[in-house]
Design a protein around this motif. Structure first.
Motif, short mmCIF file in Angstrom:
data_model
loop_
_atom_site.label_atom_id
_atom_site.label_comp_id
_atom_site.label_asym_id
_atom_site.label_seq_id
_atom_site.Cartn_x
_atom_site.Cartn_y
_atom_site.Cartn_z
N MET A 1 0.85 -1.17 0.00
CA MET A 1 0.00 0.00 0.00
C MET A 1 0.89 1.23 0.00
O MET A 1 1.81 1.33 0.79
CB MET A 1 -0.89 -0.02 1.24
N ARG A 2 0.61 2.16 -0.87
CA ARG A 2 1.31 3.45 -0.91
C ARG A 2 0.33 4.50 -0.42
O ARG A 2 -0.74 4.64 -0.97
CB ARG A 2 1.77 3.73 -2.34
N ALA A 3 0.70 5.23 0.60
CA ALA A 3 -0.25 6.15 1.21
C ALA A 3 0.14 7.61 1.11
O ALA A 3 -0.50 8.45 1.69
CB ALA A 3 -0.46 5.78 2.67
N GLU A 4 1.22 7.95 0.43
CA GLU A 4 1.59 9.36 0.33
C GLU A 4 2.34 9.62 -0.95
O GLU A 4 2.85 8.72 -1.58
CB GLU A 4 2.44 9.77 1.52
N CYS A 5 2.40 10.87 -1.33
CA CYS A 5 3.18 11.32 -2.47
C CYS A 5 4.13 12.38 -1.94
O CYS A 5 3.72 13.52 -1.75
CB CYS A 5 2.28 11.93 -3.55
N PRO A 6 5.41 12.04 -1.66
CA PRO A 6 6.30 12.99 -1.02
C PRO A 6 6.53 14.26 -1.82
O PRO A 6 6.82 15.30 -1.26
CB PRO A 6 7.60 12.21 -0.85
N SER A 8 4.37 16.07 -3.34
CA SER A 8 3.25 16.99 -3.17
C SER A 8 2.46 16.55 -1.96
O SER A 8 2.76 15.54 -1.34
CB SER A 8 2.34 16.97 -4.41
N ASP A 9 1.44 17.30 -1.61
CA ASP A 9 0.63 16.87 -0.49
C ASP A 9 -0.74 16.38 -0.95
O ASP A 9 -1.69 16.39 -0.19
CB ASP A 9 0.53 17.95 0.59
N ASP A 10 -0.83 15.92 -2.19
CA ASP A 10 -2.02 15.21 -2.63
C ASP A 10 -2.08 13.89 -1.87
O ASP A 10 -1.07 13.39 -1.40
CB ASP A 10 -1.97 14.93 -4.13
N ALA A 11 -3.26 13.31 -1.77
CA ALA A 11 -3.42 12.05 -1.04
C ALA A 11 -3.72 10.93 -2.03
O ALA A 11 -4.55 11.09 -2.92
CB ALA A 11 -4.56 12.18 -0.03
N LEU A 12 -3.05 9.82 -1.86
CA LEU A 12 -3.21 8.68 -2.76
C LEU A 12 -2.93 7.40 -2.00
O LEU A 12 -1.99 7.35 -1.21
CB LEU A 12 -2.22 8.79 -3.93
N VAL A 72 -7.32 5.03 -4.78
CA VAL A 72 -8.14 6.15 -4.33
C VAL A 72 -7.21 7.36 -4.23
O VAL A 72 -6.14 7.29 -3.62
CB VAL A 72 -8.79 5.87 -2.96
N SER A 73 -7.61 8.44 -4.88
CA SER A 73 -6.75 9.63 -4.87
C SER A 73 -7.58 10.89 -4.62
O SER A 73 -8.78 10.91 -4.86
CB SER A 73 -5.98 9.76 -6.19
N LEU A 74 -6.88 11.91 -4.15
CA LEU A 74 -7.47 13.19 -3.89
C LEU A 74 -6.48 14.25 -4.36
O LEU A 74 -5.30 14.18 -4.03
CB LEU A 74 -7.74 13.34 -2.40
N GLN A 80 -11.25 22.98 -5.09
CA GLN A 80 -12.00 21.88 -4.49
C GLN A 80 -11.14 20.62 -4.51
O GLN A 80 -10.14 20.55 -5.21
CB GLN A 80 -13.29 21.61 -5.26
N PHE A 81 -11.57 19.62 -3.76
CA PHE A 81 -10.92 18.32 -3.81
C PHE A 81 -11.58 17.49 -4.90
O PHE A 81 -12.82 17.35 -4.92
CB PHE A 81 -11.06 17.56 -2.50
N LEU A 82 -10.79 16.94 -5.79
CA LEU A 82 -11.27 15.96 -6.76
C LEU A 82 -10.88 14.59 -6.22
O LEU A 82 -9.69 14.30 -6.08
CB LEU A 82 -10.64 16.18 -8.14
N VAL A 83 -11.87 13.80 -5.87
CA VAL A 83 -11.64 12.45 -5.35
C VAL A 83 -11.94 11.46 -6.46
O VAL A 83 -12.99 11.53 -7.11
CB VAL A 83 -12.52 12.16 -4.12
N THR A 84 -11.01 10.54 -6.68
CA THR A 84 -11.16 9.50 -7.69
C THR A 84 -11.02 8.14 -7.02
O THR A 84 -10.05 7.90 -6.29
CB THR A 84 -10.09 9.65 -8.80
#
Length: 175
Positions: A1-6, A8-12, A72-74, A80-84
């Protein structure tokens, strides 16, 4: 599981697993809690959890190789937040034919709630054990846009929605 994108601070986060009913419920709770923290909006996090649940439940029941992928990404887009939410799994030709018909109807529905009510009436008459309501719930109850692609025996199902961020959330605009 990958829980961060160093960078940027987008969430994935991504999960790849042999789906099971128990894991579907666990992932739903995680997604709801994850987005409750980011969005500070219980209704939105509940809807995202429900959509994830419906999408993974389809993967559990219809994956031909008992494997599934969830991403799942944000991202912040236009304030706004785009959630996919995206699931990928392989399926039989017969199942792909059925899901293509169902998805075409749900994706193109002008009034998702009207379509959902039609699906509920159809479900009452079904005898094959499935309700056929999951995709309609995602559009009508979760208020998410659906899209899909099929390449060979692989189905990629995507649900997307925009949500207002909580004021103190520090995500940057996506490029």
């Amino acid at each position: 599981m990958r829980a961060e994108c160093p960078e940027s601070d987008d969430a994935l986060f991504e999960l790849r697993f042999a789906p099971s009913v128990a894991l579907v419920s666990t992932v739903r709770r995680f997604v709801s809690d994850f987005y409750d923290e980011l969005l500070q909006d219980r209704d939105a996090s509940h809807r995202l959890g429900m959509a994830t649940h419906e999408m993974l439940e389809n993967a559990v029941h219809y994956s031909s190789d008992h494997r599934s992928e969830l991403v799942v990404s944000l991202h912040r887009v236009s304030g706004q937040f785009l959630v996919t939410i995206r699931t990928t799994n392989r399926a039989t030709d017969e199942r792909l034919t059925k899901v293509r018909r169902a998805l075409d109807e749900v994706v193109t529905a002008e009034d998702p709630m009207d379509l959902y009510n039609q699906l509920v009436r159809r479900a009452a008459k079904r005898t094959d054990g499935g309700s056929g309501l999951g995709l309609g719930r995602i559009r009508a109850e979760a208020d998410l846009a659906l899209s899909y692609s099929i390449e060979g025996d692989t189905l990629v199902l995507t649900a997307e929605g925009r949500f207002p961020p909580r004021p103190e959330t520090q995500l940057t605009e996506s490029r």
